[in-house]
Design a protein around this motif. Sequence first.
Motif, PDB file in Angstrom:
ATOM      1  N   GLY A   1       0.821  -1.205   0.000  1.00  0.00           N
ATOM      2  CA  GLY A   1       0.000   0.000   0.000  1.00  0.00           C
ATOM      3  C   GLY A   1       0.852   1.251   0.000  1.00  0.00           C
ATOM      4  O   GLY A   1       0.617   2.196  -0.772  1.00  0.00           O
ATOM      5  N   SER A   2       1.859   1.260   0.840  1.00  0.00           N
ATOM      6  CA  SER A   2       2.699   2.454   0.945  1.00  0.00           C
ATOM      7  C   SER A   2       3.455   2.697  -0.341  1.00  0.00           C
ATOM      8  O   SER A   2       3.652   3.851  -0.751  1.00  0.00           O
ATOM      9  N   LEU A   3       3.891   1.597  -0.961  1.00  0.00           N
ATOM     10  CA  LEU A   3       4.598   1.745  -2.230  1.00  0.00           C
ATOM     11  C   LEU A   3       3.685   2.404  -3.260  1.00  0.00           C
ATOM     12  O   LEU A   3       4.081   3.338  -3.952  1.00  0.00           O
ATOM     13  N   ALA A   4       2.457   1.904  -3.324  1.00  0.00           N
ATOM     14  CA  ALA A   4       1.508   2.473  -4.280  1.00  0.00           C
ATOM     15  C   ALA A   4       1.239   3.930  -3.945  1.00  0.00           C
ATOM     16  O   ALA A   4       1.210   4.801  -4.817  1.00  0.00           O
ATOM     17  N   PHE A   5       1.113   4.183  -2.674  1.00  0.00           N
ATOM     18  CA  PHE A   5       0.817   5.523  -2.193  1.00  0.00           C
ATOM     19  C   PHE A   5       1.954   6.482  -2.535  1.00  0.00           C
ATOM     20  O   PHE A   5       1.744   7.644  -2.829  1.00  0.00           O
ATOM     21  N   LEU A   6       3.177   5.936  -2.469  1.00  0.00           N
ATOM     22  CA  LEU A   6       4.336   6.751  -2.797  1.00  0.00           C
ATOM     23  C   LEU A   6       4.492   6.912  -4.302  1.00  0.00           C
ATOM     24  O   LEU A   6       4.738   8.007  -4.808  1.00  0.00           O
ATOM     25  N   LEU A   7       4.321   5.801  -5.023  1.00  0.00           N
ATOM     26  CA  LEU A   7       4.685   5.795  -6.430  1.00  0.00           C
ATOM     27  C   LEU A   7       3.634   6.480  -7.311  1.00  0.00           C
ATOM     28  O   LEU A   7       3.976   7.158  -8.280  1.00  0.00           O
ATOM     29  N   LEU A   8       2.379   6.315  -6.967  1.00  0.00           N
ATOM     30  CA  LEU A   8       1.324   6.866  -7.832  1.00  0.00           C
ATOM     31  C   LEU A   8       1.525   8.347  -8.125  1.00  0.00           C
ATOM     32  O   LEU A   8       1.583   8.751  -9.280  1.00  0.00           O
ATOM     33  N   PRO A   9       1.675   9.159  -7.083  1.00  0.00           N
ATOM     34  CA  PRO A   9       1.814  10.589  -7.393  1.00  0.00           C
ATOM     35  C   PRO A   9       3.179  10.966  -7.951  1.00  0.00           C
ATOM     36  O   PRO A   9       3.380  12.119  -8.314  1.00  0.00           O
ATOM     37  N   ILE A  10       4.101  10.020  -8.018  1.00  0.00           N
ATOM     38  CA  ILE A  10       5.393  10.348  -8.625  1.00  0.00           C
ATOM     39  C   ILE A  10       5.272  10.306 -10.151  1.00  0.00           C
ATOM     40  O   ILE A  10       6.046  10.948 -10.859  1.00  0.00           O
ATOM     41  N   ILE A  11       4.316   9.555 -10.621  1.00  0.00           N
ATOM     42  CA  ILE A  11       4.251   9.322 -12.065  1.00  0.00           C
ATOM     43  C   ILE A  11       4.265  10.629 -12.873  1.00  0.00           C
ATOM     44  O   ILE A  11       5.074  10.773 -13.786  1.00  0.00           O
ATOM     45  N   PRO A  12       3.452  11.603 -12.512  1.00  0.00           N
ATOM     46  CA  PRO A  12       3.505  12.845 -13.296  1.00  0.00           C
ATOM     47  C   PRO A  12       4.869  13.520 -13.238  1.00  0.00           C
ATOM     48  O   PRO A  12       5.338  14.080 -14.221  1.00  0.00           O
TER      49      PRO A  12
ATOM     50  N   ALA B   1      -5.688   6.911   0.363  1.00  0.00           N
ATOM     51  CA  ALA B   1      -5.568   7.641   1.627  1.00  0.00           C
ATOM     52  C   ALA B   1      -6.536   7.090   2.661  1.00  0.00           C
ATOM     53  O   ALA B   1      -6.207   7.000   3.837  1.00  0.00           O
ATOM     54  N   VAL B   2      -7.706   6.724   2.197  1.00  0.00           N
ATOM     55  CA  VAL B   2      -8.682   6.185   3.148  1.00  0.00           C
ATOM     56  C   VAL B   2      -8.278   4.791   3.593  1.00  0.00           C
ATOM     57  O   VAL B   2      -8.338   4.445   4.773  1.00  0.00           O
ATOM     58  N   VAL B   3      -7.800   3.995   2.639  1.00  0.00           N
ATOM     59  CA  VAL B   3      -7.515   2.588   2.951  1.00  0.00           C
ATOM     60  C   VAL B   3      -6.256   2.454   3.803  1.00  0.00           C
ATOM     61  O   VAL B   3      -6.175   1.618   4.682  1.00  0.00           O
ATOM     62  N   ILE B   4      -5.289   3.307   3.546  1.00  0.00           N
ATOM     63  CA  ILE B   4      -3.989   3.098   4.169  1.00  0.00           C
ATOM     64  C   ILE B   4      -4.018   3.383   5.672  1.00  0.00           C
ATOM     65  O   ILE B   4      -3.227   2.847   6.427  1.00  0.00           O
ATOM     66  N   ILE B   5      -4.971   4.217   6.093  1.00  0.00           N
ATOM     67  CA  ILE B   5      -4.976   4.578   7.516  1.00  0.00           C
ATOM     68  C   ILE B   5      -5.267   3.370   8.413  1.00  0.00           C
ATOM     69  O   ILE B   5      -4.492   3.075   9.317  1.00  0.00           O
ATOM     70  N   PRO B   6      -6.356   2.627   8.156  1.00  0.00           N
ATOM     71  CA  PRO B   6      -6.551   1.434   8.998  1.00  0.00           C
ATOM     72  C   PRO B   6      -5.421   0.417   8.881  1.00  0.00           C
ATOM     73  O   PRO B   6      -5.065  -0.223   9.867  1.00  0.00           O
ATOM     74  N   VAL B   7      -4.848   0.322   7.685  1.00  0.00           N
ATOM     75  CA  VAL B   7      -3.746  -0.631   7.539  1.00  0.00           C
ATOM     76  C   VAL B   7      -2.591  -0.215   8.438  1.00  0.00           C
ATOM     77  O   VAL B   7      -2.024  -1.004   9.182  1.00  0.00           O
TER      78      VAL B   7
END
Lengths: 767, 228, 469, 205
Positions: free
Chosen positions: C168-179, C221-227
Amino acid sequence: MRRRTFLMFSAATAAGAMWDVAVEHGAPGKELVRFIPETKLIPGVTVWRPSVCAQCAAGCGLSVRVVEGDAEVVRKGQSGLIKVGLAKKLEGNPGHPVNRGKLCARGQAGLQVTYNPDRLSHPLRRTGPRGSGQYAEVGWEEALGELHARLGPLASPSATSSLAFLTPPLRGQRRALIENFLSGFDGSALVSFEFFDDRVLREANRLSFGRAQLPTFDLAQSNVVLSFGADFLGTWNSPVAQSLSYGTMRQGRSGVRGKFVQVEPRISQTGASSDEWIPARPGTEGELALGIAHVLMSEHLRPAAAAGSAGRWIAGWSDGLPEYRPEAVAWKTSVAPETIRGLARQLATHSPAVAIVGGAPLAQTNGLFTALAVNALNALLGSVGKPGGLQFTPQLGSIGPAAPAKSKSNAANLSGNIQTLAQQIRTGKPKPVGALLIYQANPVFAAPPDWQVKEALVKVPFIASFGSFTDETSSLADLILPDHSYLESWVDDLPESGAAEAVLSLAPPALEPLHHTRATPDVLLDLAHRLGGPVAKALPWKTYEAMLQDAYTPLRHLPGSVSAASDDEFWSKVKDQGGWWSAGPVPETKPTAARGRSQPVKNQEPEFDGPAQDFPFHFLPFPSQQFGDGRHANLPWLQEMPDLLSTAMWGSWVEIHPGTAQRLGIAEGDLVEVSSPHGVLRAPAVLSPGIAPDVVAMPVGQGHERYGRYASGRGANPMAILGTKTEPETGALAWAATRVSVRRIGKGELCLFSVGPLEWGAKQLKR
Amino acid sequence: MSRRWGMVIDLDRCTGCEACVVACSAENNIATAGESQAAKGRAIHWIRVERSWEGEFPNVRVRFRPVPCQQCDAAPCEPVCPTYASYHNAEGLNAQVYNRCIGTRYCANACPYTGRFFNWFQPSWDKPLQLQLNPDVSIREAGVMEKCTFCYQRALVAESQAEAEKRPLRDGEVSPACVQSCPSGAMVFGDLNDPASAVSRLAGLDRGVKLLEEVGTFPKITYLARES
Amino acid sequence: MTTRERQRLEAAPQDRDRLTRDLLRPVLHTSPRIYLTMMALGAFVLAGLVAFVYQAYWGMGVSGLNRPVFWGFYITNFVFWIGISHAGTLISAILRLANARWRRPVTRCAEAITVFALVIGASFPIIHLGRPWLFFWLIPYPSERGIWPNFRSPLLWDFCAITTYLTGSLAFLLLPIIPDWATLRDRAIGWRKKLYRVLALGWRGTPREWHRLEMAMRIMAVVIIPVAVSVHTIVSWDFAMVPVPMWHSTVFGPYFVAGAIFSGIAALIIAMALLRKILHLEEYLKPIHFDHLGKLLLVMSLLWVYFIVAERLTVWYGNATPEVAVLLATQRGKFLPLFWTMVCCNFLIPFPILAIKRLRTITGTVIASSTIVVGMWLERFLIVVPSLEFKYLPFSWGNYRPSWVEITITLATFAAMPLLYLLFVKFVPIISMWELKGGEHPEPAAAAELAPGHEASDPWEGTLPSAGS
Amino acid sequence: MIFLAALLVAGLGVLGMALVKADTRGAPGSVAGESTPAAASGLSSGVFTPAHRTLLEAMEDYFDYFPTPVQPIAFNHKIHIAKGMKCLSCHAGAALGPQAGIPSVTFCMACHQVIATNNPEIQKLASYAAEGREVPWQPVNWFYPAAHVRFWHAPHIRAGVDCTTCHGNVSQQTVAVRQSDLNMHFCLSCHREKEVSVDCATCHD
């Protein structure tokens, strides 16, 4: 999915990347040759074979678990593997009357004697200077030839020097063999040496009861047990037999639980089990016993006459021991008069009760008096020869044909002690010692330094040892002819105590020899044959087995555990059973009369070596739970077995009372120096609540200079600072009569199994 | 009903002789750690004799108790093992499967009795001491936990023997090495599910207590308290 | 918030080029000093690897662990690093959801901490294994033998939680890097261009793409908090699920989560300060960011004190012998120096610094954060070790002293973190360019769609310091 | 995970280098005595530890790979069985204990004093016997020590499990080869089918 598939999948890259690193694959290496086995065993299937424990003098029967396995051996100069029966475990022989299937820690560790990495595998001849430990391997023929050449001149009637044979106290046919062997040498001496030798107690029992042997205790039926310093559950006498009956005494009878009181200045493993610990002042145990006797008589609980002849050796016995009023005794022993009275009443009212004496109280200058006092107390209590009291195991003394053919001239010399031997070597009188044979005994390690044993032994022109290990004594030898281990030998023993019936422990070898060793009895028989003359005549047997068979088959006609129609059947049944034990009366050695004495033994104040102002502490060396007198220090299992009370492993320590330690600025684990007038040693301190403040104690057993890789250079040897005070009547070393001083040196290293607090309770929070 | 092996240790009989300690080392191929490792707290003794001092001189008493794995019915070591190396078998043992152990040492932490041991190094025996090794017990390599098994191999041998002789197992026929050796008869072993067995009878005595009963582990070892 | 402030934060259009230049400079240009630093850090990491191989080869005995202290530095480090990992994702997710605008320069910085701290933290359970080459037995894969991992074991929960959180964190980090990678693709030359072409995943910046990115980020953002909360709760359950004195506690879940966020924010502040200094990002990471994070840290510090008091007071009053043994050993016994150092580091020193506004400067918050990182490491150590040293039967109490192997590996992970961070900074603009540009989208329509979110009142607005006005 | 993989690869790489000289080093935690005879005495069972001489050996163990042994004498099972011998005639231990066992060379020579003495393989056998050596037969079926398997033949024979169930039809083989992959799945499927113990501790210790 298979594990391999999964792994291949996930780690294929990694594996591929480093495949080339493995360059050595496929090299067949040096596969050892396999020799054709000589025995047939089903692979992996256990066979139990009887044997006899030789780890201490108790003579317990063993059951050896034998399973086939590969051993590395040398055959015709080539080393290879062979399938042989290997000992996997030692357990007690369930049918044996002494230990009934049980075995102590030291007995079980005996497996590591046979498989010890430091065991000598070949005969050795000394190459360096004496004591250097430099040896070269020689063949058996060469070694025997040399021994023959050295002993030959001594065997001639015109020999100008004599032969001495140094052994631990031996029994059975092994002793007979050596005695017979020596009978062919004029002026020869069989010198037996053991540090904890109980000589004083045997003498006292001879005087009191006409039996010069250690008693057997029927604890299983006792209601009160009062022990004066005897570590009877740990190392003294026949500990397995005594533990067995102790268990029954405590919880084996419905509704009755025996009480046990221990008198000693330091809580031993045995004392740890006691209900009450009485730290009487060292050397005053005899007075305490008489104080109790006084109460018994003065309160009319027992009449003085009840003691019979045992009371005869105590002055003032028939008058009710007026000198031993509890108040007077209390002043000397530091035991409260009320405690003395209480003990006396308990002993009297909770019959059967028994008093035991052994160990340190008898290693004082007044040891004989102490032993006689306790004997008299036992007699007064009426516990001699009674259920719940003390008995004597019948001795098969007159059985067997192998009584030594004594000639007049050497009869007097047949027994001796290490001091007289040292004396003889030094002075050359009555005859210089021309050769010394050593079998297992290690007096160089275990004798006080002032006896100068080593200094004397090095003067002997020729020394041969039969030991399985090089130790401090056998490393002085010019020639070493290593014995089989006891599991590889014919073993026989006649236990002195531990059973109500007469016992012969006997067993054939449980294993084939692992090394190029030879059984010492067979070597001696071979040697006797080579020497010819009276020696050969005294030892006509080809093998020790034949000698044993000749000696013990006559037992068939006695009531016993084996019934057989023929001698051969009897013999094979005895071998299977691991011995023979009587089932009825047997002809015994004649009870020895109390010859040579008519006067009571005087109670003398115990004397101590070293002035009290310079050496304020009593020094108490005690047989260790692991190593006894030190002979087991080369067994790694025992080195790593934590001491019960200190939990120390792999070392030795000095036990000091916490109060004393605080006064001297000593903390747990500090290195302390213990000085006596005879020497100095250093060891880490253990603060033990269970020791009198004016006593410091140390386990015996460590401090070996040369005894294999596990024992050498480890810990300190308390014997090395002992004085030479003796019990005057018996000449026994008063090993508990040395005084010492103690001071802190610095930080020490202590290997403890438990570093937690000393208590389990609420105080655990104070750390 | 299947067996449920249990043990009773009578502290009134125990003399602290440690015959059990050596018996265990011999039976179970327990390697000797050596002085330097033992000093670091790495000596392995599947059964140990704990001692405790009480009182001040001269009214000093010593208590001791042999402590092997308590073979708990609700063993904390079992649920925590991620690989099922530590698990409960049908005969009630807290078995340890060495080949499944990856060495998290979680079980050892969870054990309130500190009855589990870790192989810090590859075990070794100076030749020819390896000849003494029991062929029925495997050598635990570096990195795995080990613990008292109630000498399960001895039970299996006895069961196999009984099966070959087509007879049921007798009470007292199976005993771990410690029980077999105990000179004062302080230890008794047997099937707790058999109400007639010696161990069942003794475990029911009033003197019976469990070690750290309050932790709720339900040990299968019952200590009979010393009566003084 | 003043206009000027707003302009600064959202970057005026004319500044955009400069902004892009500034933020890409660290990616495209590397000074020798950075190389030297990387080499030094790499040497530490290599030393740690050597120590690990040495340990795996000879056995765990080369560490200072023993019986009864079967867990020591490694598990301390594990809990510590997993705790640090809570900096990022949790903070950035909360701030994202709360739409705190000041978060924009901070988020990527924080998310990167999360990923790297997780990777480092997750390696410790493997480093501490007796047989690390069999770690894959923790993975529930179908085996012919029908053996599965034991799902009752908290370690397995750990394994699952950490892998989930890492993904999850990887996705959270990488997604906004794409642009941003797309921007880099357009500006870089040579091998970098090829690299970024791959990494940019063909981003073209169409409205659809922007829309999807925004949606994904909101969901994440919503999912990562409970995780994130569950991860550290489960880490705490590694301890709380076993009957070990002072481990077996109901408070451990929230206590660990609070501690994790606490240490995470501290780590984030240190990382930001270092980035600011080394990469010359003074204009983007401003005192106000430190001030905000400092306040958050203050809250967590108070929360931490609350938990430790709650934990220890109940044990003290409960007076159960085994627990009190551990309690006293830490507070009065052999761990006394460490315990009170921890209290100083986590509360007595940072509290005044963070509470007094005048001291809540960049320097102030960095000092406070540094003591907190030390203090939180000690806290983890004091949770793991004393309980094992003083576990139940006093006969089996023990001592623990780490060996050089554990110390080397620990230091190596403290070097690995900045090393990974530096490498990251060299490949990714550490401050999200497009977000800083105020969610600049090429197409007004798409921007309008998102506009309400942008226009929404900033919940942090009222609390912003007036110093900027 | 990338980091982990890197760690693993780097680790194993360095390990490989270390393994080559493994035998010459002493263990750092001096274990009872001076040497580490574990590898030499063939006792140890660790995978990536000093237990293996080479990395390849370690890998074979790790991946449960069983290389096919090369026998010193090309023993022909087929002929012996065709002549009416039974498995237990030679491997008598199978019915009695844990191990089936391989008979001693003296056992073979009991017949081969006279039978087929011209055969070159038999002559090899005779020369072993003459030298007082056993034939260094190589094991065909074995478990790596790391598997900690306790396998006892006798209970299986008593339960009527045919030798061929695990060893294949040896009557058709010349030199014996490993026919079944004797892995846990193989054992378990039979144990499940026959409803006998599938408890771990029955076979693993």
